[in-house]
Design an enzyme around this catalytic site. Sequence first.
Site, PDB file in Angstrom:
ATOM      1  N   ASP B  94      62.002  41.598  62.652  1.00 55.81           N
ATOM      2  CA  ASP B  94      60.984  42.644  62.737  1.00 55.81           C
ATOM      3  C   ASP B  94      59.660  42.011  62.309  1.00 55.81           C
ATOM      4  O   ASP B  94      59.596  40.824  61.988  1.00 55.81           O
ATOM      5  CB  ASP B  94      61.375  43.854  61.879  1.00 55.81           C
ATOM      6  CG  ASP B  94      61.476  43.504  60.404  1.00 55.81           C
ATOM      7  OD1 ASP B  94      61.142  42.371  60.014  1.00 55.81           O
ATOM      8  OD2 ASP B  94      61.905  44.361  59.622  1.00 55.81           O
ATOM      9  N   SER B  95      58.597  42.801  62.287  1.00 56.55           N
ATOM     10  CA  SER B  95      57.278  42.217  62.043  1.00 56.55           C
ATOM     11  C   SER B  95      56.854  42.301  60.590  1.00 56.55           C
ATOM     12  O   SER B  95      55.842  41.748  60.199  1.00 56.55           O
ATOM     13  CB  SER B  95      56.249  42.970  62.870  1.00 56.55           C
ATOM     14  OG  SER B  95      56.127  44.289  62.361  1.00 56.55           O
ATOM     15  N   GLY B  96      57.629  43.010  59.801  1.00 55.30           N
ATOM     16  CA  GLY B  96      57.228  43.232  58.418  1.00 55.30           C
ATOM     17  C   GLY B  96      56.442  44.524  58.245  1.00 55.30           C
ATOM     18  O   GLY B  96      56.261  44.995  57.126  1.00 55.30           O
ATOM     19  N   GLY B  97      55.988  45.094  59.347  1.00 55.95           N
ATOM     20  CA  GLY B  97      55.173  46.303  59.260  1.00 55.95           C
ATOM     21  C   GLY B  97      55.872  47.415  58.499  1.00 55.95           C
ATOM     22  O   GLY B  97      55.338  47.950  57.525  1.00 55.95           O
ATOM     23  N   PHE B  98      57.089  47.713  58.907  1.00 52.40           N
ATOM     24  CA  PHE B  98      57.801  48.828  58.294  1.00 52.40           C
ATOM     25  C   PHE B  98      57.953  48.639  56.784  1.00 52.40           C
ATOM     26  O   PHE B  98      57.740  49.572  56.004  1.00 52.40           O
ATOM     27  CB  PHE B  98      59.171  49.003  58.951  1.00 52.40           C
ATOM     28  CG  PHE B  98      59.926  50.193  58.442  1.00 52.40           C
ATOM     29  CD1 PHE B  98      59.593  51.474  58.863  1.00 52.40           C
ATOM     30  CD2 PHE B  98      60.950  50.045  57.516  1.00 52.40           C
ATOM     31  CE1 PHE B  98      60.276  52.582  58.374  1.00 52.40           C
ATOM     32  CE2 PHE B  98      61.635  51.149  57.024  1.00 52.40           C
ATOM     33  CZ  PHE B  98      61.292  52.415  57.456  1.00 52.40           C
ATOM     34  N   ASP B 148      53.084  46.453  63.494  1.00 45.37           N
ATOM     35  CA  ASP B 148      52.704  47.840  63.781  1.00 45.37           C
ATOM     36  C   ASP B 148      52.566  48.639  62.502  1.00 45.37           C
ATOM     37  O   ASP B 148      52.968  48.179  61.427  1.00 45.37           O
ATOM     38  CB  ASP B 148      53.772  48.503  64.669  1.00 45.37           C
ATOM     39  CG  ASP B 148      55.107  48.633  63.948  1.00 45.37           C
ATOM     40  OD1 ASP B 148      55.402  47.775  63.072  1.00 45.37           O
ATOM     41  OD2 ASP B 148      55.870  49.568  64.241  1.00 45.37           O
ATOM     42  N   GLN B 191      54.916  53.647  69.087  1.00 47.58           N
ATOM     43  CA  GLN B 191      54.824  54.627  68.005  1.00 47.58           C
ATOM     44  C   GLN B 191      54.360  55.956  68.610  1.00 47.58           C
ATOM     45  O   GLN B 191      54.582  56.192  69.784  1.00 47.58           O
ATOM     46  CB  GLN B 191      53.863  54.119  66.915  1.00 47.58           C
ATOM     47  CG  GLN B 191      54.397  52.912  66.142  1.00 47.58           C
ATOM     48  CD  GLN B 191      55.532  53.266  65.184  1.00 47.58           C
ATOM     49  OE1 GLN B 191      55.898  54.446  65.017  1.00 47.58           O
ATOM     50  NE2 GLN B 191      56.150  52.242  64.579  1.00 47.58           N
ATOM     51  N   GLY B 218      59.289  54.164  64.465  1.00 51.19           N
ATOM     52  CA  GLY B 218      58.869  55.384  63.802  1.00 51.19           C
ATOM     53  C   GLY B 218      59.875  56.515  63.847  1.00 51.19           C
ATOM     54  O   GLY B 218      59.529  57.677  63.652  1.00 51.19           O
ATOM     55  N   ASP B 268      69.614  48.688  65.369  1.00 51.23           N
ATOM     56  CA  ASP B 268      69.921  48.005  64.106  1.00 51.23           C
ATOM     57  C   ASP B 268      69.910  49.054  63.015  1.00 51.23           C
ATOM     58  O   ASP B 268      69.208  50.075  63.136  1.00 51.23           O
ATOM     59  CB  ASP B 268      68.868  46.948  63.766  1.00 51.23           C
ATOM     60  CG  ASP B 268      67.617  47.576  63.163  1.00 51.23           C
ATOM     61  OD1 ASP B 268      66.812  48.133  63.924  1.00 51.23           O
ATOM     62  OD2 ASP B 268      67.466  47.547  61.929  1.00 51.23           O
ATOM     63  N   CYS B 306      91.965  51.023  63.164  1.00 56.11           N
ATOM     64  CA  CYS B 306      91.011  49.905  63.162  1.00 56.11           C
ATOM     65  C   CYS B 306      91.730  48.555  63.238  1.00 56.11           C
ATOM     66  O   CYS B 306      92.821  48.383  62.700  1.00 56.11           O
ATOM     67  CB  CYS B 306      90.143  49.972  61.906  1.00 56.11           C
ATOM     68  SG  CYS B 306      88.879  48.693  61.845  1.00 56.11           S
ATOM     69  N   CYS B 308      90.264  45.651  62.193  1.00 58.94           N
ATOM     70  CA  CYS B 308      89.530  44.661  61.385  1.00 58.94           C
ATOM     71  C   CYS B 308      90.428  43.999  60.340  1.00 58.94           C
ATOM     72  O   CYS B 308      91.511  44.474  60.021  1.00 58.94           O
ATOM     73  CB  CYS B 308      88.302  45.294  60.712  1.00 58.94           C
ATOM     74  SG  CYS B 308      88.639  46.175  59.179  1.00 58.94           S
ATOM     75  N   CYS B 311      91.459  46.332  57.469  1.00 57.28           N
ATOM     76  CA  CYS B 311      92.489  47.331  57.787  1.00 57.28           C
ATOM     77  C   CYS B 311      93.835  46.687  58.098  1.00 57.28           C
ATOM     78  O   CYS B 311      94.875  47.327  57.926  1.00 57.28           O
ATOM     79  CB  CYS B 311      92.014  48.213  58.934  1.00 57.28           C
ATOM     80  SG  CYS B 311      90.679  49.322  58.405  1.00 57.28           S
ATOM     81  N   HIS B 337      84.713  46.147  57.352  1.00 59.06           N
ATOM     82  CA  HIS B 337      85.237  47.298  58.082  1.00 59.06           C
ATOM     83  C   HIS B 337      84.121  48.086  58.770  1.00 59.06           C
ATOM     84  O   HIS B 337      84.203  48.407  59.956  1.00 59.06           O
ATOM     85  CB  HIS B 337      86.043  48.218  57.173  1.00 59.06           C
ATOM     86  CG  HIS B 337      86.376  49.504  57.864  1.00 59.06           C
ATOM     87  ND1 HIS B 337      87.359  49.597  58.812  1.00 59.06           N
ATOM     88  CD2 HIS B 337      85.791  50.726  57.814  1.00 59.06           C
ATOM     89  CE1 HIS B 337      87.388  50.815  59.302  1.00 59.06           C
ATOM     90  NE2 HIS B 337      86.448  51.525  58.710  1.00 59.06           N
TER      91      HIS B 337
END
Lengths: 374, 374
Positions: B94-98, B148, B191, B218, B268, B306, B308, B311, B337
């Site tokens: 990501d850009s770091g904005g958030f 952003d 946005q 956003g 994500d 499951c 995994c 499990c 899991h």
Amino acid sequence: MEAIRYELIKKDERTGARLGKLHTPHGTIDTPVFMPVGTQATVKAMTPDELKSIGAQIILSNTYHLYLRPGEKLVEKAGGLHNFMNWDRAILTDSGGFQVFSLSELRDIKEEGVTFKSHIDGSKHFISPEKAIEIENALGADIIMAFDECPPYPADYDYTKNSLYRTIRWAERCKKTHKNTEKQALFGIIQGGMFKDLRQEAVKEMIKLDFPGYSVGGLSIGEPKPIMYDVLDWTTPLMPEDKPRYLMGVGSPDCLIEGVIRGIDMFDCVLQTRIARNGTVFTSKGKLVVRNAEYAEDFRPLDEECDCYTCRNYSRAYIRHLLKAQEILGARLTTIHNLRFTIRLMEKIREAIMQDSLLEFRDEFYAKFGYNNN
Amino acid sequence: MEAIRYELIKKDERTGARLGKLHTPHGTIDTPVFMPVGTQATVKAMTPDELKSIGAQIILSNTYHLYLRPGEKLVEKAGGLHNFMNWDRAILTDSGGFQVFSLSELRDIKEEGVTFKSHIDGSKHFISPEKAIEIENALGADIIMAFDECPPYPADYDYTKNSLYRTIRWAERCKKTHKNTEKQALFGIIQGGMFKDLRQEAVKEMIKLDFPGYSVGGLSIGEPKPIMYDVLDWTTPLMPEDKPRYLMGVGSPDCLIEGVIRGIDMFDCVLQTRIARNGTVFTSKGKLVVRNAEYAEDFRPLDEECDCYTCRNYSRAYIRHLLKAQEILGARLTTIHNLRFTIRLMEKIREAIMQDSLLEFRDEFYAKFGYNNN
């Protein structure tokens, strides 16, 4: 038939070292062996699969901790400790004695047993030799330890002597209680503090009880290393050759080598995993505090001679970043390395005994590791 | 040539869902895809090998965190983020904005960029669109995001509009700064808050800048889910069909399904790993708080359906014990899991699109999961 059988493969001609095989209900163990510690039914930060991949053959778990949490009855319901924690190789449980004396609060020692308060919630408990064996039977480890008292260091002669004889009486009660001898081997613990005659007395009395294995207890509790080595020199020569010998709670690289030289077959220690989580690792060139700023841009592996997953894939710089950022992966990677380093050391020790070069191996290891044994 | 290429395999006839392949310098990704979050150059509690074994194709890492610690220059010296963290599949940063807006202190937003104080040590920093791209270029992820501003929820129309136009101007500056287009694809972020005309304006303006991919930003910042779905309904139909569409920070099972239905290809979320460490897991029958006392003697796996590692090998009782005892393995097992559950959900979603049964899959999943979509 006893649960375990010790097979002596070779005796070193120049030292007390022995190469052997320990046959257990969960596989055969090459000795001398190092046992990673899984205090609470898990070797901290590791999966059982990872333990296998680094060559672990047997692990230790702590009766005191499992008794308090989650409780031995739960573990029994789960089908025993192997099932509960998904580990199908051998397990050894201690008796809880050491932790009752070192971790719990307000303990009161009587001939019948020990009353103490839990270090978790302050609740009051009573463990006797009979109770300890009941718990260990429920946990179901391949090797279980007799309930003993480990006197503090230093302790005076009279205290140590009284304690030692109580430990011997307790061992007898443990043996009487333990019925499950075909699945679980009960070891006697040799106490006696730092006194030669008491240690020798302890060995003689314990041997009379005819356990399938014996441990040397009450060491690595603050005494100087030369004293520990003296105690081993007094003790192991008196121990039967056809039974395994276990040095409890010992595990720094030099102590492992010196213990083997003095005839010890089994070791356990939390040192490797504990210092790993704090950012210190063993390398072939000595200890390395990878948290230190000097490794911030060091893109070499922790130990260039190591074959572990960590050293094959990650740099000191990355591991330092993980530790600084308090990421779980940091503790995982250093733990894998320290345990593999130790298990590989034991492999090299066994190889050196086989090649009649144990003393040469020791000298080379110390020279490189930067350890002065004099 | 652009670093990435989106290949549309199939459009669902009844919904906006798309089946695709995203070709990147580090492998081809089947979309729709869920990206586990590796904030500090590690997906918490996991090794890269474990991520591969559960089917992770791409991970996200956070520019803000890596810029502050260990610093993008160190990562660059290590040969980039892939090398640094030993992950040879695709990465998105990501850009770091958030994070600048949500984590740091005393931020000051100007047209030029944002001044803020580090959440780690209070040190003062300035990030502009140009600086963000420089950092992301140094990190070297396959997909990088434009810098952003993510307005808080709720935000009024005028604030959102001003912020949106600044984000568009910033996106233009990011594009000008980004030279490494053959190795790193720069995505524009749409946005516009919860306002239909602003979202539509944002898409139109971003498309003019011709990015190789677009994200919807956003969202999942506190607004009710129906509003999130409305925003997607306004937005994705206007996005180009030949570019991947990424919904940032979204990841609960129902939001993944609803996002796919509205034409999203990439997701994500930290939810899976965060709740795992706190002892909550997703199962086919809904959320399960495995820390709860009711699971103390429950020897079933977390989810009987499951596949995994957790499990297949461990019980709820054991995992609960590990979590109560604060053992690292507890967080590891629940994390494995939850991530596998989510990645498998995406596999099932892709399969359902292929079989023209996405809506039926959704209804069945909700019925079993205990989620009421009305």
